[in-house]
Design a protein around this motif. Structure first.
Motif, PDB file in Angstrom:
ATOM      1  N   LEU A   1       0.980  17.569   1.665  1.00 42.62           N
ATOM      2  CA  LEU A   1       1.141  16.114   1.661  1.00 42.62           C
ATOM      3  C   LEU A   1       2.595  15.758   1.900  1.00 42.62           C
ATOM      4  CD1 LEU A   1      -0.910  15.039  -1.499  1.00 42.62           C
ATOM      5  CD2 LEU A   1      -1.672  15.193   0.876  1.00 42.62           C
TER       6      LEU A   1
ATOM      7  N   GLU B   1      -8.649  16.567  -3.515  1.00 40.98           N
ATOM      8  CA  GLU B   1      -7.432  17.257  -3.916  1.00 40.98           C
ATOM      9  C   GLU B   1      -6.192  16.398  -3.611  1.00 40.98           C
ATOM     10  OE1 GLU B   1      -6.853  21.246  -2.146  1.00 40.98           O
ATOM     11  OE2 GLU B   1      -7.001  21.768  -4.266  1.00 40.98           O
ATOM     12  N   LYS B   2      -6.209  15.744  -2.469  1.00 41.07           N
ATOM     13  CA  LYS B   2      -5.067  14.891  -2.106  1.00 41.07           C
ATOM     14  C   LYS B   2      -4.825  13.846  -3.195  1.00 41.07           C
ATOM     15  CE  LYS B   2      -3.509  11.348   1.148  1.00 41.07           C
ATOM     16  NZ  LYS B   2      -3.693  10.626   2.419  1.00 41.07           N
TER      17      LYS B   2
ATOM     18  N   LYS C   1      -2.525  21.707 -11.482  1.00 40.41           N
ATOM     19  CA  LYS C   1      -2.679  20.278 -11.230  1.00 40.41           C
ATOM     20  C   LYS C   1      -4.061  19.748 -11.614  1.00 40.41           C
ATOM     21  CE  LYS C   1      -3.643  21.385  -6.387  1.00 40.41           C
ATOM     22  NZ  LYS C   1      -5.052  21.717  -6.599  1.00 40.41           N
ATOM     23  N   ASP C   2      -5.117  20.505 -11.258  1.00 41.40           N
ATOM     24  CA  ASP C   2      -6.467  19.990 -11.481  1.00 41.40           C
ATOM     25  C   ASP C   2      -6.778  19.831 -12.965  1.00 41.40           C
ATOM     26  OD1 ASP C   2      -7.285  19.952  -8.669  1.00 41.40           O
ATOM     27  OD2 ASP C   2      -7.149  22.123  -8.816  1.00 41.40           O
TER      28      ASP C   2
ATOM     29  N   ALA D   1       0.857  -1.193   0.000  1.00 39.34           N
ATOM     30  CA  ALA D   1       0.000   0.000   0.000  1.00 39.34           C
ATOM     31  C   ALA D   1       0.884   1.231   0.000  1.00 39.34           C
ATOM     32  CB  ALA D   1      -0.903  -0.003   1.219  1.00 39.34           C
ATOM     33  N   MET D   2       0.538   2.210  -0.844  1.00 37.96           N
ATOM     34  CA  MET D   2       1.350   3.419  -0.946  1.00 37.96           C
ATOM     35  C   MET D   2       0.612   4.668  -0.462  1.00 37.96           C
ATOM     36  SD  MET D   2       4.317   2.560  -1.998  1.00 37.96           S
ATOM     37  CE  MET D   2       5.216   3.863  -2.837  1.00 37.96           C
ATOM     38  N   LEU D   3      -0.696   4.594  -0.383  1.00 38.97           N
ATOM     39  CA  LEU D   3      -1.414   5.770   0.114  1.00 38.97           C
ATOM     40  C   LEU D   3      -2.682   5.355   0.835  1.00 38.97           C
ATOM     41  CD1 LEU D   3      -3.798   7.421  -2.345  1.00 38.97           C
ATOM     42  CD2 LEU D   3      -2.317   5.638  -3.204  1.00 38.97           C
ATOM     43  N   LYS D   4      -3.133   6.284   1.682  1.00 35.43           N
ATOM     44  CA  LYS D   4      -4.380   6.062   2.392  1.00 35.43           C
ATOM     45  C   LYS D   4      -5.428   6.930   1.701  1.00 35.43           C
ATOM     46  CE  LYS D   4      -5.836   6.493   7.180  1.00 35.43           C
ATOM     47  NZ  LYS D   4      -5.271   6.774   8.497  1.00 35.43           N
TER      48      LYS D   4
ATOM     49  N   THR E   1      -0.884  21.174  -1.500  1.00 37.93           N
ATOM     50  CA  THR E   1      -2.066  21.024  -2.360  1.00 37.93           C
ATOM     51  C   THR E   1      -2.796  22.350  -2.446  1.00 37.93           C
ATOM     52  OG1 THR E   1      -3.573  20.497  -0.554  1.00 37.93           O
ATOM     53  CG2 THR E   1      -2.387  18.671  -1.546  1.00 37.93           C
TER      54      THR E   1
ATOM     55  N   LYS F   1      -0.406   1.692  -5.807  1.00 31.33           N
ATOM     56  CA  LYS F   1      -0.512   2.626  -6.935  1.00 31.33           C
ATOM     57  C   LYS F   1      -1.449   2.121  -8.043  1.00 31.33           C
ATOM     58  CE  LYS F   1       3.943   4.941  -6.460  1.00 31.33           C
ATOM     59  NZ  LYS F   1       5.235   5.257  -7.113  1.00 31.33           N
TER      60      LYS F   1
ATOM     61  N   ASP G   1       8.040   7.936  -1.585  1.00 32.28           N
ATOM     62  CA  ASP G   1       6.852   7.881  -2.449  1.00 32.28           C
ATOM     63  C   ASP G   1       5.609   7.300  -1.771  1.00 32.28           C
ATOM     64  OD1 ASP G   1       6.731   9.210  -4.793  1.00 32.28           O
ATOM     65  OD2 ASP G   1       6.903   7.462  -6.094  1.00 32.28           O
ATOM     66  N   SER G   2       5.724   6.993  -0.482  1.00 37.28           N
ATOM     67  CA  SER G   2       4.582   6.418   0.220  1.00 37.28           C
ATOM     68  C   SER G   2       3.968   7.488   1.132  1.00 37.28           C
ATOM     69  CB  SER G   2       5.078   5.212   1.033  1.00 37.28           C
ATOM     70  OG  SER G   2       4.047   4.716   1.836  1.00 37.28           O
ATOM     71  N   ASP G   3       2.652   7.579   1.115  1.00 35.89           N
ATOM     72  CA  ASP G   3       1.875   8.495   1.959  1.00 35.89           C
ATOM     73  C   ASP G   3       2.349   8.375   3.415  1.00 35.89           C
ATOM     74  OD1 ASP G   3      -0.146   9.917   3.186  1.00 35.89           O
ATOM     75  OD2 ASP G   3      -1.789   8.740   2.305  1.00 35.89           O
TER      76      ASP G   3
ATOM     77  N   LEU H   1       0.723   6.299   6.164  1.00 36.54           N
ATOM     78  CA  LEU H   1       0.932   4.855   6.300  1.00 36.54           C
ATOM     79  C   LEU H   1       2.281   4.540   6.952  1.00 36.54           C
ATOM     80  CD1 LEU H   1      -0.333   3.621   2.788  1.00 36.54           C
ATOM     81  CD2 LEU H   1      -1.585   3.663   4.950  1.00 36.54           C
TER      82      LEU H   1
ATOM     83  N   VAL I   1      -3.420  15.457  -6.432  1.00 32.77           N
ATOM     84  CA  VAL I   1      -1.991  15.765  -6.324  1.00 32.77           C
ATOM     85  C   VAL I   1      -1.158  14.478  -6.399  1.00 32.77           C
ATOM     86  CG1 VAL I   1      -0.196  16.667  -4.783  1.00 32.77           C
ATOM     87  CG2 VAL I   1      -2.342  17.907  -5.054  1.00 32.77           C
ATOM     88  N   LEU I   2      -1.625  13.420  -5.711  1.00 34.18           N
ATOM     89  CA  LEU I   2      -0.877  12.157  -5.748  1.00 34.18           C
ATOM     90  C   LEU I   2      -0.915  11.532  -7.144  1.00 34.18           C
ATOM     91  CD1 LEU I   2      -1.787  10.490  -2.324  1.00 34.18           C
ATOM     92  CD2 LEU I   2       0.405  11.494  -3.010  1.00 34.18           C
TER      93      LEU I   2
ATOM     94  N   HIS J   1       1.461  13.391  -9.230  1.00 35.62           N
ATOM     95  CA  HIS J   1       2.835  13.081  -8.809  1.00 35.62           C
ATOM     96  C   HIS J   1       3.260  11.686  -9.270  1.00 35.62           C
ATOM     97  CE1 HIS J   1       6.421  12.840  -6.339  1.00 35.62           C
ATOM     98  NE2 HIS J   1       5.975  11.701  -5.870  1.00 35.62           N
ATOM     99  N   TYR J   2       2.442  10.676  -8.973  1.00 32.21           N
ATOM    100  CA  TYR J   2       2.798   9.305  -9.329  1.00 32.21           C
ATOM    101  C   TYR J   2       2.886   9.114 -10.846  1.00 32.21           C
ATOM    102  CZ  TYR J   2       2.011   7.786  -4.468  1.00 32.21           C
ATOM    103  OH  TYR J   2       2.075   7.620  -3.109  1.00 32.21           O
TER     104      TYR J   2
ATOM    105  N   TYR K   1       2.821  19.642 -14.711  1.00 30.25           N
ATOM    106  CA  TYR K   1       1.910  20.726 -14.333  1.00 30.25           C
ATOM    107  C   TYR K   1       2.658  21.844 -13.636  1.00 30.25           C
ATOM    108  CZ  TYR K   1       1.734  19.006  -9.468  1.00 30.25           C
ATOM    109  OH  TYR K   1       2.055  18.631  -8.198  1.00 30.25           O
TER     110      TYR K   1
ATOM    111  N   GLY L   1      -3.087  26.861  -6.699  1.00 24.74           N
ATOM    112  CA  GLY L   1      -4.147  26.836  -7.718  1.00 24.74           C
ATOM    113  C   GLY L   1      -4.127  25.661  -8.666  1.00 24.74           C
ATOM    114  N   GLY L   2      -5.306  25.414  -9.241  1.00 23.32           N
ATOM    115  CA  GLY L   2      -5.429  24.274 -10.133  1.00 23.32           C
ATOM    116  C   GLY L   2      -5.609  24.744 -11.556  1.00 23.32           C
TER     117      GLY L   2
END
Lengths: 365, 99
Positions: B66, A212-213, A59-60, A11-14, B95, A24, B71-73, B76, A216-217, A220-221, A226, B98-99
């Motif tokens: 973040l 948003e989290k 990013k969005d 697991a890489m993110l929550k 984060t 991922k 590379d891991s959140d 965790l 962004v991830l 990034h991944y 951007y 702006g987007g």
């Protein structure tokens, strides 16, 4: 810790929405599939449709463009996507982000149309700020952007724009409308698709449930290209405060964001009874939603459409309920060097005061 | 031991503008220790108060920033209690821009 979905990779993110630890590949899958479901459940696109992606280089909108391309190919939507960018003329911000959009054009193999404030209005945002100072410029930018997007779409012969508004933006807008007592806009601001009778173009927000989290991830991944710099002009204090509040609440209870959107969706404005006057019928004043750019740059202006009919601006021919459209009202002020609109976006009576000020201004011109 | 710190999402503007730093840190240091070390050593004196406000809140990373550990959140990985290992790469991504 193993991914709870595939149970075979690390697991890489929550996930903020579900608190699940995931890997991922499973993340890409759930993130993209949720957006696909939003699109399919609402019949957002039809085969052969040309759709503009409102692209800022941030990013969005970059994630939006990437995911739209991916899903269009994966599920054969048959949509022809075009990138549409607005050049507000903000040195050190938009000129740099437009370079990103130009690279995106190549990366995603999409046409790109850039519409500039200077070209449309004869004023760049830098020039506007030089004239009116550092206050209220988000109002100008917001009014001008809305019309610029419409005009860009018209130029391309397109009637549908998708924008990169995410779940955090939606929650922020719900909260702001609630805090301002703007119930009319609260009623409508969570809609996936908004069309209004002062715009020939339909707008939709396919990322409205995407945190948003995760955006962004994902960027990034996937190593998406951007641009991330804040607009050089100061953001509204009210929006900034709402945003901070939401981020603080999310840290304590991550589902807050989706819960606020849910509350906004469940909110239905009670219809006002029609009053019977002397031969005239007072129709419920309808308030149009302003698109809120992801950069957090717009004081929404309420709009009295009790006329009920779409008219055209006598100055520029744009759809407008008043004789002169909002952009032309602002332009007249700028051109006359007397832009003295006091728009107090931070005060409780902000929205109501805005209408009055704009109406007065419209009459005085 | 050496670790790498990277900024994205415009967060480098709260520090000295560089997006990447290779830092020498004592073994057994936690991410929480690193946060304060970064404020002390990577922020120019005249920007420290403002920069700290953008980066930290209640002595940890401000919500909306973040943190990725290799590379891991970081959610965790034990968040700011994580003990740094040689050659770790810590990414701080805002984060809020702006987007």
């Amino acid at each position: 810790m193993l991914c709870v979905l595939c149970e075979c990779r690390k697991a890489m993110l929550k996930r903020p929405k579900t608190l699940q630890p995931i890997c991922k590949p499973c993340f890409y899958n759930v993130f993209e599939t949720e957006i696909h479901n939003t699109i399919v459940e609402s019949n957002l696109f039809f085969p052969g449709e040309r759709v503009a992606i409102g692209a800022s280089g941030g990013k969005d909108s970059t994630v939006l463009a990437h995911v739209m391309k991916t899903l269009n190919e994966r599920y054969n939507y048959g949509v022809d996507f075009v990138l549409l960018s607005i050049d507000e003329g903000i040195h050190g911000y938009r000129d740099d982000s437009l370079e990103t959009v130009k690279r995106n054009k190549v990366q995603y193999d999409m046409d790109l149309e850039v519409v500039s404030y200077s070209e449309l209005y004869g004023w760049s945002m830098d020039q506007i700020v030089a004239q009116i100072g550092n206050k209220n410029n988000c109002t100008y930018c917001g009014v001008f952007r809305r019309q610029a997007l419409d005009r860009g779409s018209a130029k391309l012969g397109i009637a549908h724009i998708v924008t990169g508004h995410n779940a955090d933006d939606m929650a922020e807008t719900v909260l702001m409308n609630l805090l301002r007592g703007d119930t009319a806009r609260l009623d409508r601001c969570t809609e996936l698709v908004t069309g209004s009778d002062d715009s020939p173009v339909k707008r939709s927000k396919p990322l409205k449930y995407a945190y948003e989290k995760e955006i962004v991830l994902y960027a990034h991944y996937k190593k998406l290209d951007y641009f991330s710099t804040e607009c050089t002009y100061s953001p509204e204090a009210f929006r900034g405060t709402a945003r901070t509040l939401i981020k603080n609440l999310e840290a304590i209870r991550p589902s807050t964001i989706i819960d606020i959107i849910h509350s906004g969706e469940a909110f239905v404005l009670k219809k006002k009874k029609e009053k019977k006057g002397k031969g005239s019928v007072v129709v419920k004043a309808k308030v149009e939603e302003k698109p809120v750019p992801s950069g957090g740059c717009s004081v929404p202006l309420a709009f009295d459409s009790s006329l009920g009919l779409s008219n055209r601006c006598t100055k520029c021919g744009y759809l407008s309920h008043n004789a002169v459209c909002k952009a032309c009202v602002l332009l007249e002020g700028l051109n006359a060097g007397r832009a003295k609109m006091q728009i107090e976006g931070d005060s409780a009576d902000g929205a109501a005061k805005n209408i009055k000020t704009l109406e007065k201004l419209a009459l005085s011109i | 031991m050496q670790i790498t710190v990277e900024f994205s999402g415009g967060l480098e503007t709260a520090f000295d503008g560089n997006k990447k730093h290779v830092l020498d840190v004592p073994e057994g240091s936690s991410v929480n220790w690193l946060l304060h070390h970064m404020v002390e050593t990577l922020m120019p004196d005249h920007k420290r108060e403002e920069g700290k406000n953008i980066f930290l809140q209640d002595e940890s990373v401000r919500p909306g920033v973040l943190v990725l550990i290799n590379d891991s959140d970081w959610e965790l990985e034990g968040e700011d209690q994580y003990i740094l290992q040689p050659r770790d790469v810590i990414i701080f991504a805002s984060t809020l821009h702006g987007g």
